[in-house]
Design an enzyme around this catalytic site. Structure first.
Site, PDB file in Angstrom:
ATOM      1  N   ASP A  11       4.596  12.651  -9.101  1.00 34.20           N
ATOM      2  CA  ASP A  11       4.723  11.294  -9.671  1.00 34.20           C
ATOM      3  C   ASP A  11       3.988  10.339  -8.722  1.00 34.20           C
ATOM      4  OD1 ASP A  11       6.698  11.720  -7.675  1.00 34.20           O
ATOM      5  OD2 ASP A  11       7.944  10.103  -8.470  1.00 34.20           O
ATOM      6  N   ASP A  16       3.026  11.743  -2.662  1.00 34.54           N
ATOM      7  CA  ASP A  16       2.488  12.752  -3.595  1.00 34.54           C
ATOM      8  C   ASP A  16       0.979  12.904  -3.376  1.00 34.54           C
ATOM      9  OD1 ASP A  16       4.845  12.785  -5.988  1.00 34.54           O
ATOM     10  OD2 ASP A  16       4.606  10.901  -4.921  1.00 34.54           O
ATOM     11  N   VAL A 141       7.542  17.704  -6.949  1.00 33.91           N
ATOM     12  CA  VAL A 141       7.867  16.720  -5.915  1.00 33.91           C
ATOM     13  C   VAL A 141       8.131  15.338  -6.531  1.00 33.91           C
ATOM     14  CG1 VAL A 141       6.723  17.971  -4.045  1.00 33.91           C
ATOM     15  CG2 VAL A 141       5.397  16.338  -5.408  1.00 33.91           C
ATOM     16  N   HIS A 259       7.487  12.871   2.474  1.00 29.25           N
ATOM     17  CA  HIS A 259       8.329  13.911   1.872  1.00 29.25           C
ATOM     18  C   HIS A 259       7.543  15.030   1.186  1.00 29.25           C
ATOM     19  CE1 HIS A 259      11.405  10.690   2.098  1.00 29.25           C
ATOM     20  NE2 HIS A 259      10.551   9.935   1.439  1.00 29.25           N
ATOM     21  N   ASP A 260       6.685  14.614   0.240  1.00 27.99           N
ATOM     22  CA  ASP A 260       6.064  15.603  -0.648  1.00 27.99           C
ATOM     23  C   ASP A 260       5.041  16.463   0.091  1.00 27.99           C
ATOM     24  OD1 ASP A 260       7.637  14.258  -2.406  1.00 27.99           O
ATOM     25  OD2 ASP A 260       6.013  13.287  -3.500  1.00 27.99           O
TER      26      ASP A 260
HETATM   27  C1  BDR Z   1      10.873  11.168  -3.189  1.00 24.49           C
HETATM   28  O1  BDR Z   1      10.883  10.037  -4.049  1.00 24.49           O
HETATM   29  C2  BDR Z   1       9.582   9.582  -4.273  1.00 24.49           C
HETATM   30  O2  BDR Z   1       9.529   8.206  -4.157  1.00 24.49           O
HETATM   31  C3  BDR Z   1       8.703  10.270  -3.266  1.00 24.49           C
HETATM   32  O3  BDR Z   1       7.408  10.482  -3.800  1.00 24.49           O
HETATM   33  C4  BDR Z   1       9.415  11.549  -2.976  1.00 24.49           C
HETATM   34  O4  BDR Z   1       9.036  12.567  -3.854  1.00 24.49           O
HETATM   35  C5  BDR Z   1      11.629  10.820  -1.933  1.00 24.49           C
HETATM   36  O5  BDR Z   1      12.919  10.450  -2.223  1.00 24.49           O
HETATM   37 CA    CA Z   2       7.128  12.222  -5.363  1.00 26.04          CA
END
Ligand code: BDR
Ligand code: CA
Length: 331
Positions: A11, A16, A141, A259-260
């Site tokens: 997303d 991402d 993700v 994160h991703d």
């Molecule tokens: C997740 O939420 C999204 O905003 C980020 O891309 C990640 O996948 C983190 O909580």
């Molecule tokens: Ca994401």
């Protein structure tokens, strides 16, 4: 070393974008295709952002982009359950409204590659049903709507795939609400379907990602690499550090989780994650204050079988080193 053949589900979204770049540039990953989903932004924008990254990488001929679901499976049917797209967007103490993710990735030109006509859910079903057993790893993700819908349409895909490695949830951490992480909170029913589908599932939660923050000194080093991909990664993380400092300060102020990208990096070098334990994990779908919470059963003898590998920690330095290696073409 065998490469991991993946379908990435994004997303896009700043982190991402970094995940796509890592998957495309690593020699340990064969990026088969990309599905987009609603989430950080509406689907039209997450798809446009994804295509901008694909164009920057010059992989549009090989790696097709399939637009997916425009909203959650059922969560929007309950009034007041959802704050909308990109839950991590707000003003603090009456100040200017800031967001974790840009509306569009302005640093990159508008996309010239077009998305596929076929929708992501059909792409999953057709591609996986026509694959060898264990050929594909799914890497969602964003909210899990596409993958869950595909599992509902064709549950046999759970047995055909090698594994699912997803970003979402938290045990001692949350971001969208006091209880829930954004990807799971966005579509709690979908997350529960995916986590209980019977496939091997690895969860990369906030407990891991927030322990692997990249800092502004590293961003400065990323800019020095001078390639379009490294500059894009540096731009994305710079934006994240600014947003995190305002919205969700980490232990070290001038740093932010990606994160991703950490999730993709686990497939390249598994020891970027630490304390990965097989646990029983379910998602609260009650619509109450714990809506979207990932609930880990801490008991030795759980009522239901253990279903996911949950990463309770990450190795920050290994993740950072790997990010640089990938961008230097050595990862
Ligand atoms: C997740 O939420 C999204 O905003 C980020 O891309 C990640 O996948 C983190 O909580
Ligand atoms: Ca994401």
């Amino acid at each position: 070393m065998a490469t991991e053949k993946i379908i990435l589900d994004v997303d896009t979204g700043s982190d991402d974008a970094v995940a796509i770049i890592c998957a495309a540039l690593s020699s340990k990953i064969e990026l088969h295709s990309i599905c987009t989903v609603w989430g950080n932004r509406p689907l039209s924008q997450t798809t446009e952002n994804t295509l901008r990254v694909v164009d920057m990488l010059g992989i549009g001929e090989k790696v097709k982009v399939y637009p997916g679901c425009e909203t959650s499976m059922v969560a929007t049917l309950l009034a007041n359950r959802h704050a909308g797209y990109g839950g991590q967007r707000k003003s603090v103490n009456g100040g200017e409204e800031k967001s974790m993710h840009q509306e569009t990735i302005d640093e990159l030109p508008p996309a010239h590659t077009l998305p596929q006509d076929k929708r992501a859910v059909m792409h999953y079903v057709d591609t996986i049903m026509n694959s060898e057993d264990g050929e594909f790893t799914l890497v969602p993700v964003g909210p899990l709507t596409n993958v869950a819908m595909a599992l509902r349409v064709e549950p046999r895909i759970a047995k055909k795939i090698k594994q699912i490695v997803l970003m979402g949830g938290g045990c001692r951490r949350s971001n969208s609400t006091a209880a829930a992480e954004f990807n799971i909170w966005g579509d709690p029913e979908a997350a529960q379907i995916v986590m209980t589908c019977g496939a091997k599932v690895t969860v990369v939660p906030l407990d891991a990602t927030q322990n692997a923050c990249i800092n502004s000194d590293e961003v400065a080093e990323l800019y020095k690499l001078g390639t379009p991909a490294a500059t894009c990664v540096a731009d994305m993380i710079k934006h994240r550090i600014e947003a995190y400092s305002y919205l969700q300060p980490m232990d070290r102020l001038d740093s932010a989780p990606v994160h991703d990208a950490l999730t993709v990096c686990y497939l390249i070098q598994p020891d970027v994650l630490e304390q990965v334990e097989l646990v029983r994990c379910d998602v609260d779908i009650s619509g109450g204050i714990a809506d979207g919470q990932t609930i880990i059963d801490p008991r030795a003898y759980t009522d239901l079988p253990k279903n996911v590998n949950f990463a309770f920690f990450a190795n920050r330095d290994k993740f950072s080193d790997l990010l640089f290696k990938i961008l230097r073409g050595e990862g």
